[in-house]
Scaffold this active site. Sequence first.
Site, PDB file in Angstrom:
ATOM      1  N   CYS A  68      -1.566   7.077  -7.092  1.00 37.97           N
ATOM      2  CA  CYS A  68      -1.786   6.012  -8.163  1.00 37.97           C
ATOM      3  C   CYS A  68      -2.926   6.404  -8.925  1.00 37.97           C
ATOM      4  O   CYS A  68      -4.112   6.876  -8.428  1.00 37.97           O
ATOM      5  CB  CYS A  68      -1.983   4.497  -7.407  1.00 37.97           C
ATOM      6  SG  CYS A  68      -2.350   3.496  -8.681  1.00 37.97           S
ATOM      7  N   CYS A  72      -8.808   1.690  -6.901  1.00 43.53           N
ATOM      8  CA  CYS A  72      -9.091   0.349  -5.911  1.00 43.53           C
ATOM      9  C   CYS A  72      -9.677   1.075  -4.583  1.00 43.53           C
ATOM     10  O   CYS A  72      -9.020   2.151  -3.840  1.00 43.53           O
ATOM     11  CB  CYS A  72      -7.660  -0.356  -5.719  1.00 43.53           C
ATOM     12  SG  CYS A  72      -7.126  -0.706  -7.087  1.00 43.53           S
ATOM     13  N   CYS A  75      -7.529   1.080  -1.051  1.00 37.90           N
ATOM     14  CA  CYS A  75      -6.163   1.483  -1.075  1.00 37.90           C
ATOM     15  C   CYS A  75      -5.998   2.960  -0.634  1.00 37.90           C
ATOM     16  O   CYS A  75      -6.744   4.014  -1.154  1.00 37.90           O
ATOM     17  CB  CYS A  75      -5.706   1.589  -2.618  1.00 37.90           C
ATOM     18  SG  CYS A  75      -3.801   1.450  -2.659  1.00 37.90           S
ATOM     19  N   CYS A 112      10.501  -7.502  -0.872  1.00 37.25           N
ATOM     20  CA  CYS A 112       9.296  -7.332  -1.648  1.00 37.25           C
ATOM     21  C   CYS A 112       9.095  -5.744  -1.742  1.00 37.25           C
ATOM     22  O   CYS A 112       9.246  -5.094  -0.951  1.00 37.25           O
ATOM     23  CB  CYS A 112       8.105  -7.725  -1.287  1.00 37.25           C
ATOM     24  SG  CYS A 112       8.046  -9.395  -1.172  1.00 37.25           S
ATOM     25  N   CYS A 143      10.909  -9.692  -4.963  1.00 38.46           N
ATOM     26  CA  CYS A 143       9.620  -9.687  -5.380  1.00 38.46           C
ATOM     27  C   CYS A 143       9.343  -8.061  -5.770  1.00 38.46           C
ATOM     28  O   CYS A 143       9.792  -7.221  -4.865  1.00 38.46           O
ATOM     29  CB  CYS A 143       8.665 -10.475  -4.521  1.00 38.46           C
ATOM     30  SG  CYS A 143       7.081 -10.001  -4.866  1.00 38.46           S
ATOM     31  N   CYS A 203       2.978 -14.296  -7.617  1.00 38.41           N
ATOM     32  CA  CYS A 203       2.459 -14.000  -6.279  1.00 38.41           C
ATOM     33  C   CYS A 203       1.217 -13.403  -6.396  1.00 38.41           C
ATOM     34  O   CYS A 203       1.092 -12.086  -7.016  1.00 38.41           O
ATOM     35  CB  CYS A 203       3.290 -13.264  -5.595  1.00 38.41           C
ATOM     36  SG  CYS A 203       2.860 -12.752  -3.993  1.00 38.41           S
ATOM     37  N   ARG A 275       0.558 -16.827   2.257  1.00 37.40           N
ATOM     38  CA  ARG A 275       1.016 -15.458   3.133  1.00 37.40           C
ATOM     39  C   ARG A 275       0.029 -14.917   3.746  1.00 37.40           C
ATOM     40  O   ARG A 275      -1.063 -14.532   3.359  1.00 37.40           O
ATOM     41  CB  ARG A 275       1.781 -14.547   2.053  1.00 37.40           C
ATOM     42  CG  ARG A 275       2.160 -13.238   2.917  1.00 37.40           C
ATOM     43  CD  ARG A 275       3.107 -12.538   2.005  1.00 37.40           C
ATOM     44  NE  ARG A 275       4.395 -13.226   1.879  1.00 37.40           N
ATOM     45  CZ  ARG A 275       4.703 -13.789   0.724  1.00 37.40           C
ATOM     46  NH1 ARG A 275       4.192 -13.444  -0.251  1.00 37.40           N
ATOM     47  NH2 ARG A 275       5.837 -14.349   0.570  1.00 37.40           N
TER      48      ARG A 275
END
Length: 339
Positions: A68, A72, A75, A112, A143, A203, A275
């Site tokens: 990616c 972040c 991550c 998801c 999702c 979400c 969640r």
Amino acid sequence: MRDAIVTNGAESVSSGADETRWSFAEAQTIYNWSFNDLLFRAQSVHRIHFDPNAVQMSRLLSIKTGGCAEDCGYCSQSAHYPTGLKASKLMEVERVIAEARRAKDGGATRYCMGAAWRGPKERDMEAIAAMVRGVKALGLETCMTLGMLSPAQSERLAEAGLDYYNHNVDTSERFYGEIITTRTFADRLETLANVRDAGIKVCAGGILGMGETIDDRISMLVTLANLPAAPESVPINMLIPIPGSKLADAAPVDPIDFVRTIALARILMPQSHVRLSAGRTDMSDEMQALCFFAGANSIFVGETLLTADNPGEDHDAALFRRLGLKPMELQPAEMEPAE
């Protein structure tokens, strides 16, 4: 009624979303109640809107792992950090549907799918839409989390029948730049607006344990509660420190502080699924039980969350038996496949 909530008045509890926006000061007052009072009020609010002994069972699949472009700090899939994770191509549609079928057979009602992208490319949208249609046809709630979405991409996913789109704000606007520099807090909110405008449920939640303050956590929840419509699903993650990532040496979250955050989320967003997400492998059964009492009513099942460990299904089943909890069932309207 609102004043009674903030002052911890015993005569009433919140029965729904208030038309007035929550202020930071109000949320901070609630967060700082005595622990017993906070949990009692959160559980009271929870019982108005949900079966207190039912927990939504969700399954998460990484349909495209690693590489990616975002930085972040938490991550494992960021190309900016030497986490040792190799990038993969987008998974084939047929395999995703087969995995979803196994998830349903294992008791999941929500499926998801996550891809490690800054945002999906147009060449991938048809396959993504096919995954949504195929999983939806199994009778599962769908999702996806694919990074940033344009209005057109949001519309396309809505046409495919996507139920939810996950796009976490991660933390407060103040602290956001300490964790991510390749996109802004405003970018996050723009994607949430695009998704909501397309008719897809939202979400959105965050991560605790990245070095933020308690006030940052409160501010994050106030931001979510004050969106034009509160997210229907609010994942609260506990950081899993990833070797090689920016936050590899982050200090652990205090369990009581984590439970307080769950309770505040329930009170500020009474009709949302809250969640209990990443980090459950490092939570004791007792901590998870307190989270459920504080209003958490959704978990991810299975041994893996994208690339991180998750408690196995046997452990979750044993915990549910000890606590007298049961899997939440989909309502008939939620089970209708897209046309």
